[in-house]
Design an enzyme around this catalytic site. Sequence first.
Site, mmCIF file in Angstrom:
data_model
loop_
_atom_site.group_PDB
_atom_site.id
_atom_site.type_symbol
_atom_site.label_atom_id
_atom_site.label_comp_id
_atom_site.label_asym_id
_atom_site.label_seq_id
_atom_site.Cartn_x
_atom_site.Cartn_y
_atom_site.Cartn_z
ATOM 1 N N TYR A 72 -36.152 46.821 25.432
ATOM 2 C CA TYR A 72 -35.373 45.847 26.210
ATOM 3 C C TYR A 72 -34.202 45.397 25.352
ATOM 4 O O TYR A 72 -34.377 45.157 24.152
ATOM 5 C CB TYR A 72 -36.233 44.642 26.601
ATOM 6 C CG TYR A 72 -36.437 44.591 28.096
ATOM 7 C CD1 TYR A 72 -35.373 44.253 28.923
ATOM 8 C CD2 TYR A 72 -37.653 44.915 28.678
ATOM 9 C CE1 TYR A 72 -35.520 44.239 30.296
ATOM 10 C CE2 TYR A 72 -37.811 44.902 30.053
ATOM 11 C CZ TYR A 72 -36.744 44.560 30.853
ATOM 12 O OH TYR A 72 -36.872 44.552 32.203
ATOM 13 N N GLU A 74 -31.331 43.155 26.648
ATOM 14 C CA GLU A 74 -30.357 42.306 27.356
ATOM 15 C C GLU A 74 -29.423 41.626 26.362
ATOM 16 O O GLU A 74 -29.853 41.223 25.280
ATOM 17 C CB GLU A 74 -31.109 41.223 28.127
ATOM 18 C CG GLU A 74 -31.087 41.454 29.619
ATOM 19 C CD GLU A 74 -31.885 40.391 30.337
ATOM 20 O OE1 GLU A 74 -31.603 39.207 30.119
ATOM 21 O OE2 GLU A 74 -32.775 40.783 31.108
ATOM 22 N N ASP A 249 -11.030 52.891 40.076
ATOM 23 C CA ASP A 249 -12.326 53.571 39.973
ATOM 24 C C ASP A 249 -12.033 55.049 39.700
ATOM 25 O O ASP A 249 -11.652 55.792 40.595
ATOM 26 C CB ASP A 249 -13.081 53.377 41.293
ATOM 27 C CG ASP A 249 -14.427 54.082 41.311
ATOM 28 O OD1 ASP A 249 -14.691 54.890 40.408
ATOM 29 O OD2 ASP A 249 -15.190 53.837 42.264
ATOM 30 N N THR A 278 -17.938 56.648 36.387
ATOM 31 C CA THR A 278 -19.242 57.235 36.096
ATOM 32 C C THR A 278 -19.074 58.070 34.832
ATOM 33 O O THR A 278 -17.957 58.434 34.453
ATOM 34 C CB THR A 278 -19.725 58.167 37.221
ATOM 35 O OG1 THR A 278 -18.723 59.157 37.460
ATOM 36 C CG2 THR A 278 -19.993 57.399 38.502
ATOM 37 N N LYS A 281 -19.810 62.849 36.225
ATOM 38 C CA LYS A 281 -19.146 63.805 37.127
ATOM 39 C C LYS A 281 -18.267 64.732 36.283
ATOM 40 O O LYS A 281 -18.783 65.488 35.484
ATOM 41 C CB LYS A 281 -18.371 63.051 38.196
ATOM 42 C CG LYS A 281 -19.280 62.132 39.033
ATOM 43 C CD LYS A 281 -18.509 61.457 40.131
ATOM 44 C CE LYS A 281 -19.196 60.215 40.633
ATOM 45 N NZ LYS A 281 -19.678 60.318 41.991
ATOM 46 N N ARG A 287 -26.125 60.660 33.622
ATOM 47 C CA ARG A 287 -25.889 59.828 34.806
ATOM 48 C C ARG A 287 -25.706 58.396 34.332
ATOM 49 O O ARG A 287 -26.576 57.857 33.649
ATOM 50 C CB ARG A 287 -27.097 59.873 35.745
ATOM 51 C CG ARG A 287 -27.292 61.174 36.431
ATOM 52 C CD ARG A 287 -28.168 60.987 37.636
ATOM 53 N NE ARG A 287 -27.393 60.409 38.706
ATOM 54 C CZ ARG A 287 -26.691 61.111 39.578
ATOM 55 N NH1 ARG A 287 -26.684 62.413 39.517
ATOM 56 N NH2 ARG A 287 -26.007 60.524 40.527
#
Length: 486
Positions: A72, A74, A249, A278, A281, A287
């Site tokens: 974790y 955060e 984007d 992203t 691509k 991903r």
Amino acid sequence: MTVAPSTSFDAATASTAYRSALEVIGAVEPRVAAAISQELTDQRESLKLIASENYASPAVLLTMGNWFSDKYAEGTVGHRFYAGCQNVDTVEALAAEHARELFGAPYAYVQPHSGIDANLVAFWAVLAQRVEAPALAAAGVRHVNDLTDADWATLRRALGDQRMLGMSLDAGGHLTHGFRPNISGKMFEQSSYGTDPATGLLDYDAVRARAREFKPLILMAGYSAYPRRVNFATMREIADEVGATLVVDMAHFAGLVAGKVLTGDFDPVPHAHVVTSTSHKSLRGPRGGFVLAQPEFADAVDRGCPMVLGGPLPHVMAAKAVAFAEARRPEFAGYAQQVADNAQSLAEGLTGRGARLVTGGTDNHLVLVDVTGFGLTGRQAESALLDAGIVTNRNAIPADPNGAWYTSGIRLGTPALTSRGFGAAEFDRTAELIVDVLSGATPTATRDGGVSQAKYVLADGLAERTRAATAELLAAHPLYPGLDLA
Ligand code: PLP
């Protein structure tokens, strides 16, 4: 052609790594191990023209399968809400550093889990910076928790009362640019700009006129299915004129930006206030998503988790660091240029054989074919091509007569097959096979004497002949050559 990094790995070492991993997985659930192996076989045998997909390198893929997944983390580098994040700090800082260097950006945030998440981070950052921060300053407080209930109610209304202007879906925009099926369409009042009906090209004067009228908080640029470059310098001028924040984007074309195919006015990074993307691509990473921003938005973007994101995925951030490092190598620029050159060959091969392309061609990594000239809907074209072993996706075209479900287009992209080593000749042959299949598909009649939008028949033997031809092309350019799981 330039050897693409995803094909330059030590095959014997990678084979040992994957065989061992499959043995460990198979000892617990053999069906999962079998599905992983089968997926490689299926991908090897598929002529993949999905514009949003690619093949990441074994180094990127292997980086995701380890104990970073258990952490974790955060917070941000050096400021975590959990103890023991020193190694996560290392990989997150590396991924951000590589992203800044790769794109020449002052600031990078690599926690978003996907492109949709990256957009959400950006939208909240703009709202925080442009709406919330001035409200806090006016009330003389530092944090929303310190606002009076009345001031908080006013701020909530103001946050919900903002506008976004983005590219329309049928011109190639994305759902997350303010459309109702996505939360952005519920957060913002949205209006769209389209393309010139005669040319299919973006009409900047029309965008400017709409922006002047609509006065959006956010001017959104970027696309999923527009086959041309966008002039981001002009988009920034328009944003400045109406007091909007320009968010670009670049999910689809990030690889072309990284590889310096899109430069100057066509590189969004120097022009936009915030850029989202992203990593999987055309950029050929894991991903995931990321955000680049001008310094005034950095603090707000940093609050992405837990504002709108779940806890960061350290194993994926580590893989982003590896992918960005790969993209900084000179070979990647060769790959990106080949992606664009291949799109040209594909476009010329299609138009030379009578197909109509939206905008008449391409200058990025994708081509949008209007299949109505073949008497087909996009759905029929997509299915007929799949029967013949060619994987594409149907897509709306501007003012689509068949609507968003059946559509009138198919979208074709070159990043994945370029990663396999396809060049101009292979894409010309691919164009020939596509036109053969589309010409040999005939819609069936409906019971009431009409023409079906979904069903069709293929000429005898066409699917088999095309499958044999695609198998030949694929065999000459194997995916992950030498990688052997047996
Ligand atoms: N933005 C654009 C322009 C896209 O084309 C896509 C994906 O298709 C996304 C965002 C969403 O990316 P993801 O599927 O990683 O959430």
